[in-house]
Design an enzyme around this catalytic site. Structure first.
Site, PDB file in Angstrom:
ATOM      1  N   GLY A   1       0.773  -1.228   0.000  1.00 25.93           N
ATOM      2  CA  GLY A   1       0.000   0.000   0.000  1.00 25.93           C
ATOM      3  C   GLY A   1       0.809   1.284   0.000  1.00 25.93           C
ATOM      4  N   THR A   2       2.034   1.228  -0.555  1.00 28.06           N
ATOM      5  CA  THR A   2       2.789   2.484  -0.604  1.00 28.06           C
ATOM      6  C   THR A   2       2.143   3.476  -1.571  1.00 28.06           C
ATOM      7  OG1 THR A   2       4.357   1.719  -2.294  1.00 28.06           O
ATOM      8  CG2 THR A   2       4.974   1.368   0.007  1.00 28.06           C
ATOM      9  N   ASN A   3       1.558   2.969  -2.654  1.00 27.21           N
ATOM     10  CA  ASN A   3       0.861   3.875  -3.583  1.00 27.21           C
ATOM     11  C   ASN A   3      -0.422   4.413  -2.965  1.00 27.21           C
ATOM     12  OD1 ASN A   3       2.111   4.140  -6.428  1.00 27.21           O
ATOM     13  ND2 ASN A   3       2.441   1.998  -5.874  1.00 27.21           N
TER      14      ASN A   3
ATOM     15  N   MET B   1      -4.185  -7.174  -7.123  1.00 29.71           N
ATOM     16  CA  MET B   1      -3.679  -8.249  -7.971  1.00 29.71           C
ATOM     17  C   MET B   1      -4.796  -9.217  -8.379  1.00 29.71           C
ATOM     18  SD  MET B   1      -0.805  -6.930  -8.090  1.00 29.71           S
ATOM     19  CE  MET B   1       0.500  -7.947  -8.753  1.00 29.71           C
ATOM     20  N   ARG B   2      -5.820  -8.668  -8.997  1.00 28.85           N
ATOM     21  CA  ARG B   2      -6.995  -9.464  -9.352  1.00 28.85           C
ATOM     22  C   ARG B   2      -7.606  -8.845 -10.608  1.00 28.85           C
ATOM     23  NH1 ARG B   2      -9.632 -13.096  -6.424  1.00 28.85           N
ATOM     24  NH2 ARG B   2      -8.090 -12.980  -4.787  1.00 28.85           N
ATOM     25  N   LEU B   3      -7.994  -9.677 -11.559  1.00 27.68           N
ATOM     26  CA  LEU B   3      -8.644  -9.149 -12.765  1.00 27.68           C
ATOM     27  C   LEU B   3     -10.033  -8.622 -12.417  1.00 27.68           C
ATOM     28  CD1 LEU B   3      -7.984 -11.591 -15.757  1.00 27.68           C
ATOM     29  CD2 LEU B   3      -7.288  -9.204 -15.551  1.00 27.68           C
TER      30      LEU B   3
ATOM     31  N   HIS C   1       1.005   0.082 -13.265  1.00 28.14           N
ATOM     32  CA  HIS C   1       1.749  -1.162 -13.479  1.00 28.14           C
ATOM     33  C   HIS C   1       3.239  -0.821 -13.603  1.00 28.14           C
ATOM     34  CE1 HIS C   1       2.328  -5.314 -14.660  1.00 28.14           C
ATOM     35  NE2 HIS C   1       3.165  -4.868 -15.585  1.00 28.14           N
TER      36      HIS C   1
END
Ligand code: GAR
Length: 194
Positions: free
Chosen positions: A11-13, A89-91, A108
């Site tokens: 969660g740095t972003n 990390m999930r579509l 990304h």
């Protein structure tokens, strides 16, 4: 504009986005953080910064549509206008894509279309590339395939390690993502006023 950040990990972003929102640099409020991982550090990071953070486990639902419907109910309850994926990390499936069409972006750690999917930084090192970077794009049904909004290059030096390259990429992400979210939110506000 009320923004929800979706994240699966550190969660740095998310933290950079929340901090930018608090100083008015985002042009919107991060009103919610959603994670698919119960113990993702992003949940505590967000709560420590005063942002509501919810874990929804995909395993608790019969299928992806039911899972996303539960997320959608939460987003609607919180009045969320825009979704920002930050290490989620999930579509994304049709339920969320249709509800937030053109209102969902992703970051990304490569210059897409190079090195999509998992471990983009490892892929770039493995390929012995001399340049990689960061891409921010609209989300579609594919894996890291939606229309590109912004890209920034990061040089890979001789002797670069996963740690040093990750640090360089994250430094770019933490500046670029808030700036691009601001730009995109502004465009949406202007679009709605016309
Ligand atoms: C970021 O580097 C982001 O670009 C990447 O996950 C990391 C999350 O870091 N996303 C992807 O690889 C998406 N395919 P963070 O949890 O510290 O923000």
């Amino acid at each position: 504009m009320k923004v929800a950040v979706f994240a699966s990990g550190t969660g740095t972003n998310a933290e950079a986005l929340i901090k930018a929102a608090k100083t008015g640099e985002l042009g919107g409020e991060v009103a919610l953080v959603v994670s698919d991982k119960q113990h993702a550090p992003v949940l505590e990071k967000a709560r420590n910064l005063g942002v509501k953070a919810e874990h929804l486990s995909p395993q608790s639902f019969s299928d992806k549509a039911a899972y996303e419907q539960a997320i959608l109910t939460l987003l609607t309850k919180e009045g969320i206008d825009f979704i920002v994926l930050a290490g989620y990390m999930r579509l994304i499936g049709p339920t969320l894509l249709e509800a937030y069409e053109g209102k969902m972006i992703n970051i990304h750690p490569s210059l897409l279309p190079a090195f999509p999917g998992l471990d983009a930084i490892g892929q770039a090192l493995e390929a012995k590339a001399d340049t990689t970077g960061v891409t921010i794009h609209y989300v579609d049904a594919g894996m890291d395939t939606g229309p590109v909004i912004a890209q920034q290059q990061v040089a890979i030096a001789n002797g670069e390690t996963r740690e040093t390259l990750t640090a360089k990429i994250q430094a770019v992400e933490h500046t670029l993502y808030p700036a691009v979210v601001k730009q995109v939110l502004n465009e949406h506000v202007e679009g709605e006023q016309q």
